[in-house]
Motif scaffolding. Structure first.
Motif, short mmCIF file in Angstrom:
data_model
loop_
_atom_site.label_atom_id
_atom_site.label_comp_id
_atom_site.label_asym_id
_atom_site.label_seq_id
_atom_site.Cartn_x
_atom_site.Cartn_y
_atom_site.Cartn_z
N ARG A 99 1.03 19.78 6.38
CA ARG A 99 -0.18 20.05 7.18
C ARG A 99 -0.20 21.49 7.67
O ARG A 99 -1.27 22.13 7.68
CB ARG A 99 -0.22 19.09 8.36
CG ARG A 99 -0.47 17.63 7.96
CD ARG A 99 -0.47 16.72 9.17
NE ARG A 99 -0.72 15.33 8.78
CZ ARG A 99 -0.71 14.31 9.64
NH1 ARG A 99 -0.48 14.53 10.93
NH2 ARG A 99 -0.93 13.08 9.20
N ALA A 100 0.95 22.00 8.07
CA ALA A 100 1.02 23.38 8.56
C ALA A 100 0.66 24.38 7.47
O ALA A 100 0.07 25.43 7.73
CB ALA A 100 2.40 23.68 9.12
N LEU A 101 1.03 24.06 6.22
CA LEU A 101 0.75 24.95 5.09
C LEU A 101 -0.63 24.70 4.49
O LEU A 101 -1.00 25.37 3.52
CB LEU A 101 1.82 24.77 4.01
CG LEU A 101 3.25 25.18 4.40
CD1 LEU A 101 4.22 24.85 3.27
CD2 LEU A 101 3.31 26.65 4.74
N HIS A 102 -1.35 23.73 5.04
CA HIS A 102 -2.70 23.40 4.57
C HIS A 102 -2.71 23.07 3.08
O HIS A 102 -3.55 23.54 2.31
CB HIS A 102 -3.67 24.54 4.85
CG HIS A 102 -3.75 24.92 6.31
ND1 HIS A 102 -4.32 24.10 7.26
CD2 HIS A 102 -3.29 26.02 6.96
CE1 HIS A 102 -4.25 24.68 8.44
NE2 HIS A 102 -3.62 25.84 8.31
N LEU A 103 -1.73 22.24 2.68
CA LEU A 103 -1.69 21.81 1.29
C LEU A 103 -2.84 20.85 1.00
O LEU A 103 -3.46 20.31 1.92
CB LEU A 103 -0.35 21.12 1.00
CG LEU A 103 0.91 21.98 1.17
CD1 LEU A 103 2.15 21.17 0.80
CD2 LEU A 103 0.83 23.24 0.32
N SER A 104 -3.11 20.65 -0.26
CA SER A 104 -4.20 19.75 -0.65
C SER A 104 -3.88 18.33 -0.19
O SER A 104 -2.71 17.96 -0.02
CB SER A 104 -4.38 19.77 -2.16
OG SER A 104 -3.26 19.19 -2.80
N PRO A 105 -4.91 17.50 0.01
CA PRO A 105 -4.66 16.11 0.41
C PRO A 105 -3.74 15.36 -0.55
O PRO A 105 -2.91 14.56 -0.13
CB PRO A 105 -6.07 15.50 0.43
CG PRO A 105 -6.97 16.67 0.71
CD PRO A 105 -6.34 17.83 0.00
N ASP A 106 -3.89 15.62 -1.87
CA ASP A 106 -3.03 14.97 -2.85
C ASP A 106 -1.57 15.35 -2.63
O ASP A 106 -0.67 14.50 -2.68
CB ASP A 106 -3.45 15.35 -4.27
CG ASP A 106 -4.70 14.61 -4.71
OD1 ASP A 106 -5.07 13.61 -4.05
OD2 ASP A 106 -5.32 15.02 -5.72
N ALA A 107 -1.31 16.64 -2.39
CA ALA A 107 0.06 17.09 -2.17
C ALA A 107 0.62 16.52 -0.87
O ALA A 107 1.80 16.13 -0.82
CB ALA A 107 0.10 18.62 -2.13
N GLN A 108 -0.19 16.44 0.16
CA GLN A 108 0.26 15.87 1.43
C GLN A 108 0.66 14.41 1.26
O GLN A 108 1.70 13.97 1.76
CB GLN A 108 -0.83 16.00 2.50
CG GLN A 108 -1.10 17.44 2.93
CD GLN A 108 -2.03 17.51 4.12
OE1 GLN A 108 -2.01 16.63 4.98
NE2 GLN A 108 -2.86 18.55 4.19
N ARG A 109 -0.17 13.66 0.54
CA ARG A 109 0.15 12.24 0.34
C ARG A 109 1.38 12.07 -0.54
O ARG A 109 2.20 11.17 -0.31
CB ARG A 109 -1.05 11.52 -0.28
CG ARG A 109 -2.22 11.34 0.68
CD ARG A 109 -3.27 10.42 0.07
NE ARG A 109 -3.99 11.08 -1.02
CZ ARG A 109 -5.14 11.72 -0.87
NH1 ARG A 109 -5.70 11.81 0.33
NH2 ARG A 109 -5.75 12.27 -1.89
#
Length: 222
Positions: A106-116
């Motif tokens: 979340r801090a790096l603002h990764l894509s939703p797919d990467a976060q999941r």
């Protein structure tokens, strides 16, 4: 069968590099992965084609994982005496790993797919692959990040634990296995049989913990 030979030769190159360089960076799995990835990029062979061709090697993963139970059986008396510390260490390590992965993504603002996909990174890649439909992450990405998590953990954790003066083999093993799963366990076994056995327990607890976290979070999100 050409890609089976390429994979075996890449891993063999990694083993030779490890024997000569004696460096944590000379990890056979890491070197083998980079060499195979480079070969796929150069030849423009799709990953699906590679995966199909190396099915004979993939089939060996199951007996390899089962073989990790051998040191557990040999050291069952010692592990039984330390079960509380091993259980607490494994659950704490994996929970912390999931938390760090989530907050960092979340801090790096990764894509939703990467976060999941990062939610299941502390588990082994087969577990991450099976949990992907529940986290709504791309299965290939979830498995890839799980492998990368293991590689990074195997590279960093042993030196970090040494710097922190964590020398007990069971403590080192449970820490490595709980966040670096299979790749980390292979690295832990290089230290001692006790370290490898504890890491096997950590790997199993990590798979269980991540599955429970996904079940609870998924259930609460419905």
């Amino acid at each position: 069968m050409i890609w089976v030979m390429v994979t075996l030769l890449a891993f063999a190159a990694g083993v030779l590099a490890q024997l000569r360089l004696r460096s944590p960076l000379a990890n056979p799995t890491l070197i083998g992965t980079l060499l195979v990835a480079a070969a796929l990029l150069l030849t423009r062979v799709p990953y699906d084609t590679y995966l199909h061709d190396v099915q004979p090697l993939s089939a060996l993963l199951t007996p390899a994982v089962v073989a990790l139970a051998v040191p557990l059986y040999r050291l069952r008396a010692l592990l039984a005496r330390q079960w509380r510390a091993l259980l607490l260490g494994g659950l704490t390590g994996t929970t912390l790993g999931v938390t760090v992965d989530t907050l960092l993504a979340r801090a790096l603002h990764l894509s939703p797919d990467a976060q999941r996909a990062l939610h299941t990174a502390p588990a082994t890649s087969p577990v991450a692959l099976q949990l992907a439909p529940f986290t709504h992450a791309p299965p290939a990405l979830a498995a890839t990040l799980a492998v990368l998590s293991g590689l990074i953990g195997a590279l960093i954790l042993p030196a970090l634990l040494t710097a922190l003066r964590v020398r007990h083999p069971l403590a080192r093993g449970i820490a490595i296995g709980s966040v670096a799963h299979g790749v980390g366990t292979a690295r832990a076994r290089e230290e001692s049989e006790q370290t490898g056995a504890a890491s096997s327990i950590g790997m199993g607890l990590a798979a269980l913990t991540v599955t429970l976290i996904v079940a609870v979070v998924g259930g609460s999100g419905q």
